[in-house]
Scaffold this active site. Sequence first.
Site, PDB file in Angstrom:
ATOM      1  N   ASN A 151       8.945  21.688  27.912  1.00 51.70           N
ATOM      2  CA  ASN A 151      10.185  21.515  28.662  1.00 51.70           C
ATOM      3  C   ASN A 151      11.277  22.346  27.984  1.00 51.70           C
ATOM      4  O   ASN A 151      11.586  22.140  26.805  1.00 51.70           O
ATOM      5  CB  ASN A 151      10.566  20.028  28.681  1.00 51.70           C
ATOM      6  CG  ASN A 151      11.766  19.741  29.567  1.00 51.70           C
ATOM      7  OD1 ASN A 151      12.726  20.494  29.604  1.00 51.70           O
ATOM      8  ND2 ASN A 151      11.713  18.620  30.268  1.00 51.70           N
TER       9      ASN A 151
ATOM     10  N   HIS B 219      13.842  20.359  34.283  1.00 45.24           N
ATOM     11  CA  HIS B 219      14.372  19.155  34.932  1.00 45.24           C
ATOM     12  C   HIS B 219      15.816  19.435  35.337  1.00 45.24           C
ATOM     13  O   HIS B 219      16.756  19.088  34.615  1.00 45.24           O
ATOM     14  CB  HIS B 219      14.301  17.971  33.972  1.00 45.24           C
ATOM     15  CG  HIS B 219      14.617  16.649  34.588  1.00 45.24           C
ATOM     16  ND1 HIS B 219      14.007  15.484  34.202  1.00 45.24           N
ATOM     17  CD2 HIS B 219      15.486  16.302  35.563  1.00 45.24           C
ATOM     18  CE1 HIS B 219      14.493  14.468  34.912  1.00 45.24           C
ATOM     19  NE2 HIS B 219      15.399  14.949  35.738  1.00 45.24           N
TER      20      HIS B 219
ATOM     21  N   GLU C 154      10.655  18.647  37.487  1.00 43.38           N
ATOM     22  CA  GLU C 154      10.817  17.198  37.558  1.00 43.38           C
ATOM     23  C   GLU C 154      12.257  16.856  37.886  1.00 43.38           C
ATOM     24  O   GLU C 154      13.189  17.597  37.575  1.00 43.38           O
ATOM     25  CB  GLU C 154      10.379  16.532  36.251  1.00 43.38           C
ATOM     26  CG  GLU C 154      11.099  17.010  35.011  1.00 43.38           C
ATOM     27  CD  GLU C 154      10.559  16.370  33.750  1.00 43.38           C
ATOM     28  OE1 GLU C 154       9.358  16.049  33.707  1.00 43.38           O
ATOM     29  OE2 GLU C 154      11.346  16.180  32.809  1.00 43.38           O
TER      30      GLU C 154
ATOM     31  N   HIS D 125       7.997  11.927  27.032  1.00 43.02           N
ATOM     32  CA  HIS D 125       9.272  11.392  26.568  1.00 43.02           C
ATOM     33  C   HIS D 125       9.120  10.887  25.136  1.00 43.02           C
ATOM     34  O   HIS D 125       8.424   9.910  24.885  1.00 43.02           O
ATOM     35  CB  HIS D 125       9.826  10.275  27.452  1.00 43.02           C
ATOM     36  CG  HIS D 125      11.329  10.179  27.361  1.00 43.02           C
ATOM     37  ND1 HIS D 125      12.187  10.858  28.203  1.00 43.02           N
ATOM     38  CD2 HIS D 125      12.134   9.529  26.477  1.00 43.02           C
ATOM     39  CE1 HIS D 125      13.437  10.617  27.868  1.00 43.02           C
ATOM     40  NE2 HIS D 125      13.422   9.807  26.816  1.00 43.02           N
TER      41      HIS D 125
ATOM     42  N   GLY E  41       9.744  18.468  25.245  1.00 42.16           N
ATOM     43  CA  GLY E  41      10.826  19.426  25.134  1.00 42.16           C
ATOM     44  C   GLY E  41      11.700  19.210  23.919  1.00 42.16           C
ATOM     45  O   GLY E  41      11.759  20.039  23.017  1.00 42.16           O
TER      46      GLY E  41
END
Length: 238
Positions: A7, A43, A70, A190, A213
Amino acid sequence: MTRLSVNINKIATLRNSRGGNMPSVEEAAVRCQQFGAEGITVHPRPDQRHIRYDDVRTLRPIVKTEFNIEGNPIPSFCSLVEEVIPEQVTLVPDAHDAITSNCGWNTLEHKSFLTDICARFKALGIRTSIFIDPDPRMAEGAADCGADRVELYTADYAARYGDDPSRAISPYYLTAAMARDCGLGLNAGHDLNLENLEYFIRTIPWTDEVSIGHAIICDALYMGLEATIRAYLSKVKP
């Protein structure tokens, strides 16, 4: 075998703090792929505090591995996805003022809405994943919505890992098993990092993809981006 998607939102956060195009999210995507990343995740949020909608458009031809977009499927996000046609879209129930993703979908309460969104994207050949908390009912609900995959929200696992890894991963294992039984693919993301990632993959080896990320960019400050990505790959593919 589990794939690593990087990410690059934090690259955009740094760029936006100063203006201009340094660091370049395009260059970051190219380098991450050169260094072994098997996907690029972005994102975009409506406030454009990191990845912007125009970044997504610019990145589309640059990403040669797998492009995962996302976000919350609000109308503007859905239109962007339909314009860009990524390999994967991950549906995340972000509030507009959330600092970062902080929960998964209740796939039972939002079944009608999510079913319509999944059908809309799948009609374009886009793999559709639903971001969920570690609850087997939510995995079963995602299958009923027509999703291809679920992404497990791993913040609680990461927070509890240091105290008791086995206990921390237990609800994730049960949810992952339900997803597999329902015929769903499995992603996770996450707060996964070099400390907790290998145990997660070893315990749930049918994980298709992890999206990481923040931790990668933090580690890259000290280790360098290439060494960091290779270190994460070693944890994903022990």
